[in-house]
Scaffold this motif. Structure first.
Motif, PDB file in Angstrom:
ATOM      1  N   ILE A 100       3.821  -2.981   5.127  1.00  0.00           N
ATOM      2  CA  ILE A 100       5.119  -2.309   4.996  1.00  0.00           C
ATOM      3  C   ILE A 100       5.755  -2.143   6.362  1.00  0.00           C
ATOM      4  O   ILE A 100       5.072  -1.905   7.358  1.00  0.00           O
ATOM      5  CB  ILE A 100       5.018  -0.918   4.312  1.00  0.00           C
ATOM      6  CG1 ILE A 100       4.024  -0.004   5.035  1.00  0.00           C
ATOM      7  CG2 ILE A 100       4.671  -1.060   2.845  1.00  0.00           C
ATOM      8  CD1 ILE A 100       4.162   1.460   4.655  1.00  0.00           C
ATOM      9  N   GLU A 134       8.614  -3.435   1.634  1.00  0.00           N
ATOM     10  CA  GLU A 134       7.336  -4.108   1.384  1.00  0.00           C
ATOM     11  C   GLU A 134       7.503  -5.567   1.803  1.00  0.00           C
ATOM     12  O   GLU A 134       8.466  -6.224   1.396  1.00  0.00           O
ATOM     13  CB  GLU A 134       6.957  -3.973  -0.090  1.00  0.00           C
ATOM     14  CG  GLU A 134       6.688  -2.515  -0.445  1.00  0.00           C
ATOM     15  CD  GLU A 134       6.518  -2.248  -1.937  1.00  0.00           C
ATOM     16  OE1 GLU A 134       6.692  -3.180  -2.744  1.00  0.00           O
ATOM     17  OE2 GLU A 134       6.207  -1.087  -2.279  1.00  0.00           O
ATOM     18  N   SER A 148       3.558   1.722   0.494  1.00  0.00           N
ATOM     19  CA  SER A 148       4.764   2.538   0.326  1.00  0.00           C
ATOM     20  C   SER A 148       4.445   3.798  -0.486  1.00  0.00           C
ATOM     21  O   SER A 148       5.027   4.848  -0.273  1.00  0.00           O
ATOM     22  CB  SER A 148       5.896   1.733  -0.321  1.00  0.00           C
ATOM     23  OG  SER A 148       5.444   1.072  -1.453  1.00  0.00           O
TER      24      SER A 148
END
Ligand code: MN
Length: 491
Positions: free
Chosen positions: A384, A401, A451
């Protein structure tokens, strides 16, 4: 050493025999999970909580225990939730509500009312969840059988977020340069950052850092040079070996000087700026790369928000596979779209895919001698990229992402470390979403953090997070930004 408290809630109406089983079950769960090595940190069993006074004391102890990074709470039986109010009001460590039960299968052929009364988390955990929702307490709710891998994976993942939530308060950024003139996105409200995240962000005159660098002993530089030359390959680019070494020695001195200053003054992140180097001979390149590899946060051009985010994500990722990047330039060939990530010099070697080399090259900006830097290409894999921005009235965290992929060709003329990645759902949508959300060109990147883990941190900090992933559409993102504005601006 980090640890997490594990406690079952109950009440004193059930009698000693039942409470003894509650205790035994909780202890067995802790022992089994601790010996399984499924969790990155140890659980510490705490005596079953029965009363308002006991619950208050439990949270008070968790608050003051510096090694405790969070509490995992499970209502094995029924624990009247009014008893939890005063304790929850003072709870400062992250909370996981583990909604599980000791037995996996329902014992259809033998079940009786005793069993029902003893194993009623489906009942008790609802009472407990209700009071936390009513009190607006951010927490992680994990549901499932405690021995199942998806449950232990969720507990393990949350542990890293919890550490980020607690350690955020200990982030201290040393600024030895102000933000780059006229640049907007690296600016921000430092007072609000300390209120929201606990980050202390302080400035020092650059020449105070230069004094530290000048006071470094040649013998220490020589010793560090031995380490460099043993650990890294050299790319001389036709330079004289002696002259090359002199350039690298400057960075060794900067590494030692800056690290001494950081340690002495108690900082764990640093920013520099190529336009404000005082008496430094070179822009810190290799020196900063090494400091990042040791776990320090870093942001270039005075970018203290990214420096703090790099530090935060390194703490969450146990120091591994995490660093600072900048979105530089695209490949826009249809079907092969990706973005080349790098910086002028400062890319963290924890992202490298193997051999790391030292190179000395001129900088296209600034007025100093050619700086030494570490060059490499980055590992492949999912990760990420994050950007924390200040919207004037509040912070927003943007998380993209991405998948770091192999560069299709070598780049022999590129004298900096790099990564090559493809944002989800595709480069064009991902970049458009990022720009609409207001994300910066600097990012804190990690292969090891998800995330979901950043969302847990953002929720605990009470800030907005915008995720850009596989399921992102531009229309959906625009709606999300509008809804978030209504929600976060009027809290
Ligand atoms: Mn930059």
């Amino acid at each position: 050493m980090y640890k997490f408290y594990f406690v079952a809630g109950s009440q004193d109406l059930y009698g000693d025999e039942c409470l003894d089983k509650v205790k035994k079950h909780a202890q067995e769960m802790v022992e089994t999970l601790n010996s399984s090595s499924l969790l990155p940190y140890k659980l510490e069993w705490k005596p079953t909580l029965l009363t308002k006074e006991g619950i208050y004391k439990f949270f008070d102890e968790a608050n003051s225990d510096e090694e405790c990074m969070g509490t995992i709470l499970w209502m094995h039986t029924f624990s009247p939730a009014k008893n939890w109010i005063s304790g929850l009001k003072i709870a400062r460590k992250p909370i996981m509500h583990l909604h599980t039960q000791f037995n996996e299968a329902l014992p259809f052929s033998t079940i009786d009312m005793d069993f029902m009364n003893e194993n009623q988390s489906a009942h008790g955990d609802r009472e407990f969840g209700h009071i936390m929702t009513r009190m607006g307490i951010p927490r992680e709710v994990v549901v499932g059988y405690w021995r199942h891998k998806d449950v232990t994976d969720q507990i393990a993942s949350w542990m890293h977020s919890a550490i980020g939530i607690v350690e955020s308060n200990n982030i201290r950024v040393m600024r030895i340069a102000d933000n780059m003139r006229s640049v907007a996105v690296t600016e921000g409200d430092k007072v609000e950052a300390e209120i929201k995240f606990g980050w202390q962000v302080d400035a020092y005159p650059v020449n105070e850092a230069v004094d530290y660098i000048k006071s470094v002993k040649q013998a220490d530089v020589d010793a560090l040079m031995d380490e460099y030359y043993q650990k890294y390959g050299l790319i001389l680019d036709g330079r004289d070996e002696g002259e090359f070494r002199k350039h690298v020695e400057v960075q060794a001195g900067i590494e030692l000087g800056l690290e001494k200053m950081l340690v002495e003054k108690g900082y764990n992140a640093i920013v520099t700026h190529f336009g404000d180097l005082g008496g430094m001979k070179q822009l810190p390149g290799l020196a900063i790369q090494r400091l990042m590899e040791k776990g320090y946060g870093f942001g270039a051009e005075g970018d203290w928000k990214t420096a703090a985010m790099v530090r935060l994500m390194k703490v969450m990722a146990e120091g591994k596979n995490t660093g600072f990047f900048e979105d530089y330039t695209y490949n826009l060939v249809p079907g092969k779209e990706a973005v080349l990530e790098s910086h002028m010099l400062e890319v963290c070697p924890s992202c490298s895919d193997g051999k790391v080399f030292i190179r000395v090259n001129p900088l296209s900006m600034g007025d100093r001698e050619d700086p030494a830097r570490l060059v490499f290409t980055s590992k492949e894999g999912k990760g990420i990229a994050t950007s924390l921005i200040d919207l004037g009235t509040r912070f927003r965290l943007i998380v993209s992402e991405v998948e770091s992929i192999k560069c299709p060709e070598k780049m022999p003329n590129l004298p900096v470390a790099s990564s090559y990645w493809r944002p989800e759902p595709d480069l064009l949508t991902g970049a458009k979403a990022w720009i609409l959300a207001g994300g910066a060109h600097h990012t804190a990147f990690s292969y090891d953090i998800t995330s979901k883990q950043m969302q847990t941190w953002a929720d605990a900090m009470g800030i907005e997070m915008v995720r850009i992933g596989k399921d992102t559409t531009i229309d959906g993102l625009k709606d999300r930004l509008r809804w978030n504005e209504a929600y976060y601006e009027h809290r």
